[in-house]
Design a protein around this motif. Sequence first.
Motif, PDB file in Angstrom:
ATOM      1  N   TRP A 182       0.870  -1.290  -0.168  1.00  0.00           N
ATOM      2  CA  TRP A 182       0.090   0.121   0.094  1.00  0.00           C
ATOM      3  C   TRP A 182       0.793   1.135   0.028  1.00  0.00           C
ATOM      4  CZ3 TRP A 182      -4.638  -0.011  -1.697  1.00  0.00           C
ATOM      5  CH2 TRP A 182      -5.486  -1.197  -1.505  1.00  0.00           C
ATOM      6  N   ASN A 183       2.126   1.321   0.560  1.00  0.00           N
ATOM      7  CA  ASN A 183       2.985   2.506   0.555  1.00  0.00           C
ATOM      8  C   ASN A 183       3.429   2.762  -0.939  1.00  0.00           C
ATOM      9  OD1 ASN A 183       3.089   2.811   3.156  1.00  0.00           O
ATOM     10  ND2 ASN A 183       5.000   1.583   3.695  1.00  0.00           N
ATOM     11  N   GLU A 184       3.381   1.756  -1.712  1.00  0.00           N
ATOM     12  CA  GLU A 184       3.761   1.826  -3.154  1.00  0.00           C
ATOM     13  C   GLU A 184       2.678   2.508  -3.859  1.00  0.00           C
ATOM     14  OE1 GLU A 184       6.172   1.468  -7.082  1.00  0.00           O
ATOM     15  OE2 GLU A 184       6.782   1.365  -4.620  1.00  0.00           O
ATOM     16  N   VAL A 185       1.620   2.002  -3.541  1.00  0.00           N
ATOM     17  CA  VAL A 185       0.278   2.552  -4.095  1.00  0.00           C
ATOM     18  C   VAL A 185       0.024   4.399  -3.799  1.00  0.00           C
ATOM     19  CG1 VAL A 185      -2.248   2.584  -4.037  1.00  0.00           C
ATOM     20  CG2 VAL A 185      -0.934   0.664  -4.328  1.00  0.00           C
ATOM     21  N   GLU A 186       0.346   4.188  -2.380  1.00  0.00           N
ATOM     22  CA  GLU A 186       0.322   5.725  -1.878  1.00  0.00           C
ATOM     23  C   GLU A 186       1.194   6.946  -2.526  1.00  0.00           C
ATOM     24  OE1 GLU A 186      -0.246   8.021   2.620  1.00  0.00           O
ATOM     25  OE2 GLU A 186       0.950   6.077   2.250  1.00  0.00           O
ATOM     26  N   ARG A 187       2.354   6.204  -2.623  1.00  0.00           N
ATOM     27  CA  ARG A 187       3.488   7.074  -3.319  1.00  0.00           C
ATOM     28  C   ARG A 187       2.971   7.650  -4.801  1.00  0.00           C
ATOM     29  NH1 ARG A 187       7.171   3.892  -0.191  1.00  0.00           N
ATOM     30  NH2 ARG A 187       7.438   2.464  -1.880  1.00  0.00           N
ATOM     31  N   GLY A 188       2.503   6.343  -5.345  1.00  0.00           N
ATOM     32  CA  GLY A 188       2.023   6.598  -6.741  1.00  0.00           C
ATOM     33  C   GLY A 188       0.897   7.654  -6.890  1.00  0.00           C
ATOM     34  N   PHE A 189      -0.048   7.430  -5.887  1.00  0.00           N
ATOM     35  CA  PHE A 189      -1.068   8.286  -5.817  1.00  0.00           C
ATOM     36  C   PHE A 189      -0.797   9.802  -5.729  1.00  0.00           C
ATOM     37  CE2 PHE A 189      -4.934  10.443  -3.865  1.00  0.00           C
ATOM     38  CZ  PHE A 189      -5.763  10.282  -4.504  1.00  0.00           C
ATOM     39  N   GLU A 190       0.189  10.048  -4.604  1.00  0.00           N
ATOM     40  CA  GLU A 190       0.544  11.543  -4.188  1.00  0.00           C
ATOM     41  C   GLU A 190       1.231  11.775  -5.487  1.00  0.00           C
ATOM     42  OE1 GLU A 190       3.173  10.573  -0.877  1.00  0.00           O
ATOM     43  OE2 GLU A 190       1.620  10.490   0.422  1.00  0.00           O
ATOM     44  N   ASN A 191       1.707  11.470  -6.419  1.00  0.00           N
ATOM     45  CA  ASN A 191       2.401  12.045  -7.651  1.00  0.00           C
ATOM     46  C   ASN A 191       1.400  12.003  -8.884  1.00  0.00           C
ATOM     47  OD1 ASN A 191       5.624  12.268  -7.328  1.00  0.00           O
ATOM     48  ND2 ASN A 191       5.016  10.118  -6.310  1.00  0.00           N
ATOM     49  N   ILE A 192      -0.043  11.945  -8.568  1.00  0.00           N
ATOM     50  CA  ILE A 192      -0.790  12.041  -9.710  1.00  0.00           C
ATOM     51  C   ILE A 192      -1.111  13.545  -9.982  1.00  0.00           C
ATOM     52  CG2 ILE A 192      -3.257  11.565 -10.316  1.00  0.00           C
ATOM     53  CD1 ILE A 192      -3.353   9.259  -8.755  1.00  0.00           C
ATOM     54  N   ASP A 193      -0.982  14.027 -11.026  1.00  0.00           N
ATOM     55  CA  ASP A 193      -1.477  15.339 -11.449  1.00  0.00           C
ATOM     56  C   ASP A 193      -2.626  15.607 -11.299  1.00  0.00           C
ATOM     57  OD1 ASP A 193      -2.315  17.589 -12.894  1.00  0.00           O
ATOM     58  OD2 ASP A 193      -0.800  17.525 -14.334  1.00  0.00           O
ATOM     59  N   PRO A 194      -3.213  16.865 -10.398  1.00  0.00           N
ATOM     60  CA  PRO A 194      -4.588  17.072 -10.191  1.00  0.00           C
ATOM     61  C   PRO A 194      -5.772  17.017 -11.159  1.00  0.00           C
ATOM     62  CG  PRO A 194      -2.957  18.665  -8.741  1.00  0.00           C
ATOM     63  CD  PRO A 194      -2.256  17.746 -10.022  1.00  0.00           C
ATOM     64  N   ALA A 195      -4.920  17.621 -12.444  1.00  0.00           N
ATOM     65  CA  ALA A 195      -5.729  17.366 -13.786  1.00  0.00           C
ATOM     66  C   ALA A 195      -6.275  15.987 -14.087  1.00  0.00           C
ATOM     67  CB  ALA A 195      -5.284  18.063 -14.958  1.00  0.00           C
ATOM     68  N   SER A 242      -7.925  10.610  -1.097  1.00  0.00           N
ATOM     69  CA  SER A 242      -6.907   9.721  -0.825  1.00  0.00           C
ATOM     70  C   SER A 242      -6.938   8.664  -1.628  1.00  0.00           C
ATOM     71  CB  SER A 242      -7.033   9.359   0.808  1.00  0.00           C
ATOM     72  OG  SER A 242      -6.378   8.348   0.993  1.00  0.00           O
ATOM     73  N   TYR A 243      -5.890   7.806  -1.358  1.00  0.00           N
ATOM     74  CA  TYR A 243      -5.911   6.473  -2.177  1.00  0.00           C
ATOM     75  C   TYR A 243      -6.798   5.528  -1.624  1.00  0.00           C
ATOM     76  CZ  TYR A 243      -3.128   3.934   1.338  1.00  0.00           C
ATOM     77  OH  TYR A 243      -2.771   3.507   2.467  1.00  0.00           O
ATOM     78  N   LYS A 244      -7.026   5.775  -0.374  1.00  0.00           N
ATOM     79  CA  LYS A 244      -7.978   5.003   0.401  1.00  0.00           C
ATOM     80  C   LYS A 244      -9.153   4.966  -0.072  1.00  0.00           C
ATOM     81  CE  LYS A 244      -5.128   4.967   4.760  1.00  0.00           C
ATOM     82  NZ  LYS A 244      -5.034   5.290   6.099  1.00  0.00           N
ATOM     83  N   ASP A 245      -9.709   6.337  -0.651  1.00  0.00           N
ATOM     84  CA  ASP A 245     -11.156   6.174  -1.387  1.00  0.00           C
ATOM     85  C   ASP A 245     -11.453   5.254  -2.313  1.00  0.00           C
ATOM     86  OD1 ASP A 245     -11.762   8.202   0.437  1.00  0.00           O
ATOM     87  OD2 ASP A 245     -10.899   9.883  -0.764  1.00  0.00           O
ATOM     88  N   LEU A 246     -10.295   4.786  -2.964  1.00  0.00           N
ATOM     89  CA  LEU A 246     -10.276   3.899  -4.285  1.00  0.00           C
ATOM     90  C   LEU A 246     -10.353   2.251  -3.782  1.00  0.00           C
ATOM     91  CD1 LEU A 246      -8.230   6.050  -6.249  1.00  0.00           C
ATOM     92  CD2 LEU A 246     -10.721   5.751  -6.721  1.00  0.00           C
ATOM     93  N   ILE A 247     -10.221   2.051  -2.393  1.00  0.00           N
ATOM     94  CA  ILE A 247     -10.200   0.700  -2.055  1.00  0.00           C
ATOM     95  C   ILE A 247     -11.639   0.174  -2.035  1.00  0.00           C
ATOM     96  CG2 ILE A 247      -9.678  -0.913  -0.129  1.00  0.00           C
ATOM     97  CD1 ILE A 247      -7.431   1.015   0.697  1.00  0.00           C
ATOM     98  N   ILE A 248     -12.189  -0.864  -2.911  1.00  0.00           N
ATOM     99  CA  ILE A 248     -13.538  -0.923  -3.081  1.00  0.00           C
ATOM    100  C   ILE A 248     -13.796  -2.486  -2.363  1.00  0.00           C
ATOM    101  CG2 ILE A 248     -13.772   0.060  -4.958  1.00  0.00           C
ATOM    102  CD1 ILE A 248     -13.599  -2.473  -6.995  1.00  0.00           C
ATOM    103  N   GLU A 249     -12.807  -3.210  -2.191  1.00  0.00           N
ATOM    104  CA  GLU A 249     -12.754  -4.508  -1.375  1.00  0.00           C
ATOM    105  C   GLU A 249     -11.609  -4.723  -0.879  1.00  0.00           C
ATOM    106  OE1 GLU A 249     -16.051  -7.212  -3.836  1.00  0.00           O
ATOM    107  OE2 GLU A 249     -14.037  -7.583  -4.038  1.00  0.00           O
ATOM    108  N   PRO A 250     -11.412  -5.838   0.207  1.00  0.00           N
ATOM    109  CA  PRO A 250     -10.111  -6.054   0.759  1.00  0.00           C
ATOM    110  C   PRO A 250      -9.148  -6.291  -0.376  1.00  0.00           C
ATOM    111  CG  PRO A 250     -11.882  -7.182   2.038  1.00  0.00           C
ATOM    112  CD  PRO A 250     -12.344  -6.572   0.760  1.00  0.00           C
ATOM    113  N   ASN A 251      -7.928  -5.786  -0.369  1.00  0.00           N
ATOM    114  CA  ASN A 251      -7.018  -5.870  -1.468  1.00  0.00           C
ATOM    115  C   ASN A 251      -7.225  -5.488  -2.668  1.00  0.00           C
ATOM    116  OD1 ASN A 251      -6.353  -8.402   0.951  1.00  0.00           O
ATOM    117  ND2 ASN A 251      -4.739  -6.931   0.641  1.00  0.00           N
ATOM    118  N   VAL A 252      -8.568  -5.026  -3.105  1.00  0.00           N
ATOM    119  CA  VAL A 252      -8.895  -4.412  -4.490  1.00  0.00           C
ATOM    120  C   VAL A 252      -8.681  -2.993  -4.574  1.00  0.00           C
ATOM    121  CG1 VAL A 252     -10.338  -4.793  -6.250  1.00  0.00           C
ATOM    122  CG2 VAL A 252      -9.889  -6.570  -4.633  1.00  0.00           C
TER     123      VAL A 252
END
Length: 385
Positions: A260-273, A303-313
Amino acid sequence: MTIDIFWRIPTHGEPSSHRSRKPFRGDWFPGDDSRRQAGLSGDDGFTYADYLAEIARAAEIAGFQGGLIPSFPMTDEPWVISSVLARETRTFRFMIPFQPGFLNPVVAARATASLQRATGGRALYNIITGGGGPQQLWWGDPVGHDDRYGRTTEFLDILRGVWRGGPFSYHGRFYQVEDAGLADPLSREEFPEIYFSGSSDAALASASKHADYYLTWLEPFAQLRDKFARVKERTDALGRKIKCAIRVDIVARPTEKEAWNEVERGFENIDPAVLAAHARRNEGSESVGARRQQALRPTTINSYKDLIIEPNVWSGFNLLRGGQTQGIVGSYEQVAERLDELVRLGADAFILAGTPHLEEAYRVGEEVLPLVRGRAGAPALRAVG
């Protein structure tokens, strides 16, 4: 019973991690000046084809059956890339996606049989019929949604018919063929397995007649169970049996926290557009599968957590690199457990992917696949069928 597991070949280039969307591998660069800006001016003799070959060999070594070679307006041509990679591998199988309307079915049969003959039968099909809208017109194809699937059915009718050697005649709405057939020895080559994509009723009707594997993106697990039941019901009515396959991205690490740290780092670098456009993506698309994916998006993403739709998905993968939305995130054991759960729901095959594809082929092949038990509970299931 074993489970067939394939990898993905990034024919449009790729970033070196989820923390960037810029494709700095495989020489697909955004803009004419991007090579110089990236400090990569000059030619060291190592081409994008060499990089794709490294990924294919890595997947072969790591235990995957073969790989999906994507086909989009921004990719290389998968038929050509398959021929290139055939000389670089020994057992790697090439899953070639194409839209039947863009090829003559007799020519496609001859080309495929030739590829089978040259590679020892390593070609497979991923039949896609297109999502409509501007991208479909990019290909010069104005045919409507249901008619495209009707055309696909006719195409595959002819492809199977001429493969047997002929003489084969066919008089359909889209194609007319008289006394066609592959010559010996081409007609003796093994007909490629067909992976078939599409979520609409028209797609399922065509898939139930011709597909060996019904291929879908990852969706919430309950939805997948219902989709698999629908396509198998239609196929059973025709006296055929069909298997099911799932395309899914993976972020697997030794621990769940690292994944999840890898996902979070990726999410933090997403362009707002990019985030702002996310909710509008695929609006107006004729693709039922794309609309099903769109329906899972939250209206607000903080947050990246808003996109967790099921455990580990996690449903934000297309924010990181485009393409499919849903993927599996977790420890090696958790990812294997989720794949096993999908097997219990009816999956018989997977097309997996991870960024970057070279390193992740080894990681997933060596750390996750041996933990997948399949239906038989084998202690070290590998990707062989």
